[in-house]
Design an enzyme around this catalytic site. Structure first.
Site, PDB file in Angstrom:
ATOM      1  N   PHE A 176     -11.898  15.416  -1.678  1.00 20.97           N
ATOM      2  CA  PHE A 176     -11.923  15.421  -3.137  1.00 20.97           C
ATOM      3  C   PHE A 176     -13.149  16.194  -3.605  1.00 20.97           C
ATOM      4  O   PHE A 176     -14.272  15.879  -3.216  1.00 20.97           O
ATOM      5  CB  PHE A 176     -11.964  13.999  -3.714  1.00 20.97           C
ATOM      6  CG  PHE A 176     -11.936  13.998  -5.216  1.00 20.97           C
ATOM      7  CD1 PHE A 176     -10.734  14.123  -5.903  1.00 20.97           C
ATOM      8  CD2 PHE A 176     -13.109  13.914  -5.958  1.00 20.97           C
ATOM      9  CE1 PHE A 176     -10.698  14.154  -7.301  1.00 20.97           C
ATOM     10  CE2 PHE A 176     -13.088  13.950  -7.349  1.00 20.97           C
ATOM     11  CZ  PHE A 176     -11.878  14.066  -8.024  1.00 20.97           C
TER      12      PHE A 176
ATOM     13  N   ASP B 148     -20.400  18.833   0.265  1.00 18.80           N
ATOM     14  CA  ASP B 148     -20.229  18.168  -1.017  1.00 18.80           C
ATOM     15  C   ASP B 148     -20.774  16.749  -0.857  1.00 18.80           C
ATOM     16  O   ASP B 148     -20.120  15.874  -0.313  1.00 18.80           O
ATOM     17  CB  ASP B 148     -18.737  18.153  -1.389  1.00 18.80           C
ATOM     18  CG  ASP B 148     -18.465  17.366  -2.674  1.00 18.80           C
ATOM     19  OD1 ASP B 148     -19.373  16.675  -3.158  1.00 18.80           O
ATOM     20  OD2 ASP B 148     -17.323  17.442  -3.170  1.00 18.80           O
TER      21      ASP B 148
ATOM     22  N   LYS C 261     -22.950  12.151  -9.190  1.00 19.34           N
ATOM     23  CA  LYS C 261     -22.894  10.689  -9.214  1.00 19.34           C
ATOM     24  C   LYS C 261     -24.287  10.041  -9.206  1.00 19.34           C
ATOM     25  O   LYS C 261     -24.947  10.050 -10.222  1.00 19.34           O
ATOM     26  CB  LYS C 261     -22.013  10.189  -8.065  1.00 19.34           C
ATOM     27  CG  LYS C 261     -20.560  10.647  -8.232  1.00 19.34           C
ATOM     28  CD  LYS C 261     -19.548   9.791  -7.505  1.00 19.34           C
ATOM     29  CE  LYS C 261     -18.149  10.055  -8.040  1.00 19.34           C
ATOM     30  NZ  LYS C 261     -17.404  11.100  -7.365  1.00 19.34           N
TER      31      LYS C 261
HETATM   32  C1  LIG Z   1     -16.704  12.297  -7.764  1.00 19.07           C
HETATM   33  C2  LIG Z   1     -16.707  13.445  -6.858  1.00 19.07           C
HETATM   34  C3  LIG Z   1     -16.632  14.772  -7.336  1.00 19.07           C
HETATM   35  C4  LIG Z   1     -16.428  15.091  -8.795  1.00 19.07           C
HETATM   36  O1  LIG Z   1     -17.490  14.708  -9.596  1.00 19.07           O
HETATM   37  P1  LIG Z   1     -17.311  14.661 -11.202  1.00 19.07           P
HETATM   38  O2  LIG Z   1     -18.657  14.274 -11.710  1.00 19.07           O
HETATM   39  O3  LIG Z   1     -16.241  13.657 -11.490  1.00 19.07           O
HETATM   40  O4  LIG Z   1     -16.908  16.028 -11.624  1.00 19.07           O
HETATM   41  C5  LIG Z   1     -16.713  15.795  -6.419  1.00 19.07           C
HETATM   42  N1  LIG Z   1     -16.865  15.550  -5.097  1.00 19.07           N
HETATM   43  C6  LIG Z   1     -16.951  14.299  -4.608  1.00 19.07           C
HETATM   44  C7  LIG Z   1     -17.159  14.103  -3.152  1.00 19.07           C
HETATM   45  C8  LIG Z   1     -16.860  13.204  -5.464  1.00 19.07           C
HETATM   46  O5  LIG Z   1     -16.915  11.960  -4.971  1.00 19.07           O
END
Ligand SMILES: *Cc1c(COP(=O)(O)O)cnc(C)c1O
Length: 394
Positions: free
Chosen positions: A137, A222, A251
């Protein structure tokens, strides 16, 4: 206004994007949230792995207050004081050399994808393909949706952006097969969060780093969910003895305030003027908050505490698994999940919420826990007691 009136507003004017229970959150402190009816909830969702310092921590209130009095918003075309103090401290605590700030995880990943493509265009004969993973994701912009490994998203919103191939997480051969002269980068999460908390193995991560070095392609981690202490180390990559070329953070980095960052190695300082920017890049309130969160993580031993609490949580879940339908307990630090043998995740989530406990089901048969890092052993014991009440017995 009364709760019922407020809920009627939600029903009539909010664009429907997700189903929500008839609860309106009004207040938060530490590990707890309270709704407009005064019900208290023990929070193991933590704003979706965001509120690392708990709800409304005093250090963030103070940082917001004093920065708001000094400067709320300068302009993206000028430096500001917290931006520079924060950038220096953040970079100093990573293996990377330069940082660019944004507001959301998707934006940080979009920036990383742009930078990797720029690198490929300039230094690898126009290579712009990026290999990502199934079940990953990376966000909800069109580009980060294309990078994300959700089969349901392949055809959503028309034709998908090209240039992303999906390999299998923890399977180095599936990456080897996909590397070509068009590849500029490999991008993945050290622990797949939304994909159900799948932890990368050391052997796999080290082989990926070697594969990237061999073909001169970039390794993008990421760490939007795994960064900022969540896994029991300040950053996920520190579990593996490797270094990424690009790391994205979101986050927990703002502890609840919208903030994200992309950090890169010196050789990737290759954007030209106009390539990258944003109205809120380095926004002073966000910078003051980010600095306060990082100082707190560095100065209070919270990351170590997260590691210890994560171990305790997994141990308690293992105890529960002896008598109840819990299996496949996994995770790092306070990013933990387990599978259910019989029950549906959604039913357990709803049952627990009625019992004043907030948990999340990322997949149909699994439960994820991502509480604030300030959690104590008593909170974990309360969680186990409540789970005992709703999970099927063996
Ligand atoms: C939550 C998340 C995102 C997206 O972040 P947003 O602030 O919702 O755009 C991207 N990568 C990972 C691994 C995430 O957990």
């Amino acid at each position: 206004m009364h709760t019922q009136q407020l809920l009627a507003i939600a029903d009539s004017v909010l664009l429907k994007v997700t189903s929500r229970p008839d609860i309106i959150m009004a207040r938060g402190k530490g590990m707890h949230l309270w709704d407009t009816e005064g019900n208290q909830y023990l929070d193991f969702i933590g704003g979706w792995a965001v509120n690392c310092l708990g709800h409304s921590p005093q250090v963030l209130i103070d940082a917001l207050h004093s920065q708001a009095q000094a400067l709320i918003n300068g302009s993206p075309s000028f430096y500001n004081v917290p931006m520079l103090e924060y950038a220096e401290l953040l970079v100093k605590n990573t293996c990377l050399d330069r940082v660019f700030f944004m507001s959301t995880g998707a934006e940080a990943n979009e920036g990383a994808i742009k930078l990797a493509r720029k690198y490929g265009i300039k230094q690898k004969n126009g290579a712009t393909d990026i290999i990502t993973t199934q079940k990953s994701f990376h966000g909800r912009t069109l580009v980060t949706m294309a990078a994300t490994g959700k089969p349901q998203w392949e055809t959503l919103f028309g034709s998908r952006l090209p240039g992303f191939q999906k390999a299998q997480f923890n399977d180095i051969d599936s990456f080897r097969k996909l590397v070509s002269k068009d590849t500029c980068a490999i991008m993945l999460e050290p622990v797949q969060g939304e994909g159900g908390v799948n932890v990368a193995t050391s052997g796999f991560m080290q082989a990926l780093r070697a594969l990237c070095d061999e073909h001169d392609i970039l390794l993008i981690l990421d760490e939007v969910q795994t960064g900022m202490g969540r896994t029991g180390k300040l950053f996920g990559y520190q579990h593996y003895g490797i270094e990424p070329d690009i790391m994205t953070l979101g986050k927990g980095i703002g502890g609840g305030y919208p903030l994200s960052a992309m950090l890169v190695k010196e050789k990737l300082d290759i954007f030209e003027a106009g390539d990258q920017g944003g109205t809120y890049t380095g926004q002073p309130l966000a910078m003051a908050v980010g600095l306060a969160v990082l100082r707190e993580l560095l100065d209070t031993g919270l990351v170590d505490h997260c590691h210890k609490m994560g171990e305790f949580l997994k141990q308690e879940l293992a105890g529960l698994a002896k008598t109840h339908e819990v299996e496949n307990i996994r995770g790092l630090g306070l990013l933990v999940a387990f599978d259910l043998q019989k029950s549906k995740g959604e039913d357990i989530v709803n049952w627990c919420r009625d019992e004043s406990l907030l948990i999340n089901a990322p997949q149909e048969k699994s439960i994820r826990l991502m509480p604030p890092l300030i959690i104590s052993a008593e909170h974990i014991e309360t969680l186990i007691q409540k789970l005992k009440g709703c999970l099927a017995k063996k």
